[in-house]
Design a protein around this motif. Structure first.
Motif, PDB file in Angstrom:
ATOM      1  N   ASN A   1      41.845 -33.318  55.909  1.00 41.28           N
ATOM      2  CA  ASN A   1      42.414 -31.982  55.724  1.00 41.28           C
ATOM      3  C   ASN A   1      43.218 -31.563  56.950  1.00 41.28           C
ATOM      4  O   ASN A   1      44.304 -30.976  56.830  1.00 41.28           O
ATOM      5  N   ILE A   2      42.697 -31.863  58.123  1.00 43.98           N
ATOM      6  CA  ILE A   2      43.389 -31.515  59.368  1.00 43.98           C
ATOM      7  C   ILE A   2      44.685 -32.317  59.492  1.00 43.98           C
ATOM      8  O   ILE A   2      45.721 -31.792  59.926  1.00 43.98           O
TER       9      ILE A   2
ATOM     10  N   ILE B   1      49.392 -15.224  58.456  1.00 40.36           N
ATOM     11  CA  ILE B   1      49.564 -14.796  59.844  1.00 40.36           C
ATOM     12  C   ILE B   1      50.898 -14.087  60.070  1.00 40.36           C
ATOM     13  O   ILE B   1      51.020 -13.219  60.942  1.00 40.36           O
ATOM     14  N   HIS B   2      51.929 -14.424  59.262  1.00 41.53           N
ATOM     15  CA  HIS B   2      53.236 -13.796  59.452  1.00 41.53           C
ATOM     16  C   HIS B   2      53.298 -12.384  58.864  1.00 41.53           C
ATOM     17  O   HIS B   2      54.301 -11.693  59.050  1.00 41.53           O
ATOM     18  N   ASN B   3      52.248 -11.971  58.168  1.00 44.26           N
ATOM     19  CA  ASN B   3      52.215 -10.597  57.652  1.00 44.26           C
ATOM     20  C   ASN B   3      51.859  -9.580  58.740  1.00 44.26           C
ATOM     21  O   ASN B   3      52.017  -8.375  58.554  1.00 44.26           O
ATOM     22  N   ILE B   4      51.359 -10.054  59.855  1.00 51.84           N
ATOM     23  CA  ILE B   4      50.961  -9.150  60.953  1.00 51.84           C
ATOM     24  C   ILE B   4      52.221  -8.595  61.604  1.00 51.84           C
ATOM     25  O   ILE B   4      53.099  -9.346  62.035  1.00 51.84           O
ATOM     26  N   ASN B   5      52.311  -7.258  61.695  1.00 50.31           N
ATOM     27  CA  ASN B   5      53.494  -6.641  62.309  1.00 50.31           C
ATOM     28  C   ASN B   5      53.177  -5.827  63.563  1.00 50.31           C
ATOM     29  O   ASN B   5      54.085  -5.359  64.239  1.00 50.31           O
TER      30      ASN B   5
ATOM     31  N   LEU C   1      43.516 -23.263  58.893  1.00 46.39           N
ATOM     32  CA  LEU C   1      44.949 -23.039  59.096  1.00 46.39           C
ATOM     33  C   LEU C   1      45.244 -21.849  60.011  1.00 46.39           C
ATOM     34  O   LEU C   1      46.047 -21.978  60.948  1.00 46.39           O
ATOM     35  N   PRO C   2      44.627 -20.656  59.818  1.00 49.99           N
ATOM     36  CA  PRO C   2      44.918 -19.537  60.730  1.00 49.99           C
ATOM     37  C   PRO C   2      44.552 -19.852  62.191  1.00 49.99           C
ATOM     38  O   PRO C   2      45.251 -19.406  63.107  1.00 49.99           O
ATOM     39  N   LEU C   3      43.488 -20.609  62.408  1.00 50.75           N
ATOM     40  CA  LEU C   3      43.095 -20.958  63.771  1.00 50.75           C
ATOM     41  C   LEU C   3      44.139 -21.861  64.416  1.00 50.75           C
ATOM     42  O   LEU C   3      44.510 -21.677  65.586  1.00 50.75           O
ATOM     43  N   ILE C   4      44.613 -22.860  63.654  1.00 53.20           N
ATOM     44  CA  ILE C   4      45.613 -23.779  64.202  1.00 53.20           C
ATOM     45  C   ILE C   4      46.929 -23.050  64.457  1.00 53.20           C
ATOM     46  O   ILE C   4      47.581 -23.253  65.497  1.00 53.20           O
ATOM     47  N   GLU C   5      47.333 -22.180  63.533  1.00 58.55           N
ATOM     48  CA  GLU C   5      48.580 -21.430  63.710  1.00 58.55           C
ATOM     49  C   GLU C   5      48.496 -20.496  64.911  1.00 58.55           C
ATOM     50  O   GLU C   5      49.443 -20.399  65.701  1.00 58.55           O
TER      51      GLU C   5
END
Length: 706
Positions: free
Chosen positions: A476-477, A553-557, A439-443
């Motif tokens: 899964n993908i 991924i949205h926690n990255i600021n 998921l992080p790679l696709i996002e």
């Protein structure tokens, strides 16, 4: 009783024969062809591999291995028999490739300047060498002529450097290529004279006969060979095996015909290479196979054979070989510099252009080792000269690579504009092997896309057999794609090697970006045998993003980007900047560039030149390593991005190569990305292409810099 005695006698004889065969098999030196070939193959497999890990030339490693295997070393193999046969084949192959890989079109374009430099780069080293041999070394006429010829030879060992930096169409490079064609041709013609004088041939009739024979031979090679080749290729366009065997047959036919008129076969092989130069496209499958087989088998065996002829004891214990080596190195390199200097003055070149010509023309390798080996076998020069010639090859190749790389980078820094075009269409491929952290790679792939948002992200699974294709992974993908509304397409490829499967799939879908996951571990085994990433980097040209994002991924600021010196001069500079800007914009994170103080102004100017208008901050460091230590203390919501570089690129240095180890050691528990910018398609260079000159396997020139 008689039968029992007969059986006992036969058993004793069989046992004795078996013991005799065993003793013969394991006695030194080995003579059994299977054992000899096995040892040789292991040497040419392991030695270049080991030497490359320590940044040492594989050519020297193979010669040293031959010295240890030969009579003056551990006496494991003999320099006669099968090794001698394959070594001579390798010598022929080497000279053939030296002619085959020369760029004849470049020679024609600057014919007059090529002729001038070709004359200077032959005459000045030859005169210098002859004077040194007669006055300093007190050699007789023939050894002096042969060693002087060695001074004049040159091999374009450093050509891959200018190729990767996209300088191959500049005039200094063209002149260096033209000079190589001329000086090596003159040297081989001079070799005819030396051999004739050595054989005591001095009558007028002999020289008239030899001149006529050479004229007929040259006519046949230069005019008949191309016609035969064109006819054969036209009628066997689909049979690549027949084409390769035909090329090899023509090489050895040229050598055989040369032998019939008392010329050295290597002259025929070199001429065959020049003639077939225009018949075999440099980007063709046939050219790839010709070079692959030569560089994989024949030329390495030749180098091992050369090493076996060297007297290791004389080299270690005697002062003569060392003294001779130092003298030959100094005058061989300085005479090439003088030739480049006079060329600069005649054609009013800049100093940096003269340095580039000198760097390309100073390496002595292919023709050098060929003529010295012939002279040694004929008794013209002794073992000390052969020993010293190997040291000359080693030293000149190092000087050539160092000067060429340093000068080429200066030219690029001086002339390269800072503005680059961005990708028009983006196709992203993500190789995966399991369902972990997909998921992080696709996002990240989706958020960093530049244009064409509707194109799917390709999720690749490389397997060895179709039965290994994971239906669970595909499902899964599909679920991730549906839940995130990110178009993703599962594809599978079968390959025995994962990295080659990734590269092949990337070419098939024409991927513009490769995103790979990594857990941050870097083991000793991976240092020795290499990682999947290293294989992909070596064989692909797309930008590669190595991603390890462990938290949502949205926690990255904030995004901390470590920028190495000269990164702004890479052709993919705008590409990774835009990708990271798009990513930061999607997750509302700020960008902080970590730049060395001496390169801050250049980096800022590059951002302005590329019209990249986004908010960012800059942190300045005095030491590149300290930035990793500082960033390792950042908050958990930071994403650390390290910009790396590929070998041969303008920003690549030895310290760049340790980024994976630095990340593994200092940032393993952090969210991080390592970016390897794209490398423009220039020349695909086999790292095992030891001596063959230009290394032009697959040329696709793009935007020249100057």
């Amino acid at each position: 009783m008689h039968t029992l005695c007969s059986f006992t006698t036969n058993l004793a004889i069989t046992t004795a024969n078996t013991n005799s065969m065993a003793n013969s098999l394991f006695s030194l030196p080995f003579h059994e062809p299977v054992v000899v070939f096995c040892i040789t193959l292991l040497v040419i497999l392991i030695i270049p591999f080991v030497f490359s890990k320590f940044k040492l030339p594989g050519i020297i490693g193979l010669i040293l291995a031959g010295m240890l295997l030969g009579n003056s070393g551990f006496n494991i193999l003999e320099s006669e028999g099968s090794i001698e046969l394959l070594g001579n084949v390798g010598l022929m192959y080497l000279m053939f490739l030296a002619g085959l890989e020369l760029d004849m079109n470049t020679f024609v374009q600057n014919r007059n300047k090529n002729l001038v430099f070709g004359f200077l780069t032959f005459a000045i080293p030859f005169i210098t060498g002859f004077w040194v041999c007669r006055q300093f070394l007190n050699y007789d006429l023939l050894p002096s002529l042969l060693i002087s010829s060695m001074f004049s030879t040159q091999t374009l060992i450093a050509y891959p450097i200018v190729s990767r930096l996209r300088l191959t169409k500049t005039e200094p490079v063209g002149i260096a290529i033209g000079g190589t064609i001329i000086t090596d041709t003159i040297v081989l013609l001079l070799l005819i004279l030396i051999i004739a004088l050595h054989n005591g041939e001095s009558s007028t009739n002999y020289w008239l006969f030899l001149t006529g024979s050479i004229a007929v031979y040259m006519y046949f090679i230069l005019f008949i060979f191309p016609r035969i080749t064109r006819w054969f290729f036209k009628n066997t366009s689909t049979d690549i095996i027949a084409q390769y065997v035909f090329v090899l047959s023509m090489v050895f036919l040229a050598g055989t015909l040369a032998k019939f008129i008392n010329l050295e076969p290597i002259i025929g092989a070199f001429l065959a290479g020049i003639v077939l130069n225009r018949q075999i496209p440099h980007s063709s499958t046939l050219m790839s196979r010709v070079e692959f087989i030569g560089n994989a088998i024949f030329i390495p065996i030749f180098l091992v054979y050369v090493g076996m002829l060297i007297d290791l004891k004389a080299f270690i214990s005697g002062w003569e070989s060392l003294k001779l080596s130092l003298i030959l190195i100094f005058f061989a390199i300085s005479s090439k510099w003088l030739a480049a200097y006079l060329t600069q003055k005649i054609f009013l070149y800049k100093t940096i252009e003269r340095q580039l010509i000198f760097g390309l023309s100073t390496a002595h390798a292919a023709a050098t080792i060929a003529i010295i080996l012939i002279g040694y076998k004929m008794g013209i020069v002794d073992i000390n000269v052969l020993n010293a010639s190997v040291v000359v090859i080693f030293a000149s190749c190092i000087v050539s690579a160092f000067v060429t790389e340093r000068t080429a980078k200066k030219i690029v820094l001086k002339e390269t504009p800072h503005q680059y075009e961005q990708e028009k269409v983006e196709k992203i491929i993500i190789p995966v092997s399991n369902t972990t952290n997909i998921l992080p790679l696709i996002e990240f792939a989706n958020f960093s896309k530049i244009q064409n948002k509707k194109s799917p992200i390709y999720i690749l699974n490389v397997v060895k057999d179709e039965n290994e294709i994971s239906t669970k992974l595909a499902k899964n993908i599909e679920n991730i794609s549906v839940s995130t509304e990110i178009p993703a397409e599962f594809i599978a490829r079968m390959d025995i090697n994962i990295s080659s499967g990734i590269v092949r799939a990337s070419k098939e879908i024409m991927a513009s970006k490769i995103i790979m996951g990594w857990n941050g571990n870097y083991s000793t085994r991976e240092w020795i045998f290499g990682t999947i990433l290293e294989g992909v980097l070596r064989d692909s040209r797309q930008p590669i993003y190595v991603v390890s994002i462990k938290k949502p991924i949205h926690n990255i600021n904030n995004i901390q980007i470590i920028v190495p010196p000269l990164a702004e001069f890479e052709s993919n500079f705008r590409g990774w900047l835009t990708s990271m800007h798009n990513f930061a914009k999607q997750i509302s994170a700020k960008i902080v560039f970590n730049v060395l103080r001496d390169y801050q102004e250049s980096f800022s100017n590059a951002l302005i030149a590329n019209n990249l208008k986004f908010k960012y901050q800059t942190e300045v460091y005095n030491d590149w390593y300290s930035s990793f230590d500082t960033l390792s203390q950042k908050s958990e919501n930071s994403l650390i991005v390290a910009i790396s570089a590929r070998k041969g690129s303008i920003s690549h240095t030895s310290r760049i190569e340790i980024i994976p180890r630095l990340v593994s050691k200092k940032l393993k528990d952090k969210d991080f990305i390592i970016i390897y910018p794209a490398q423009p398609e220039t020349t695909s260079i086999d790292t095992r292409a030891f001596l063959s000159g230009t290394g032009q396997v697959n040329i696709e020139e793009q935007g020249q810099i100057v």
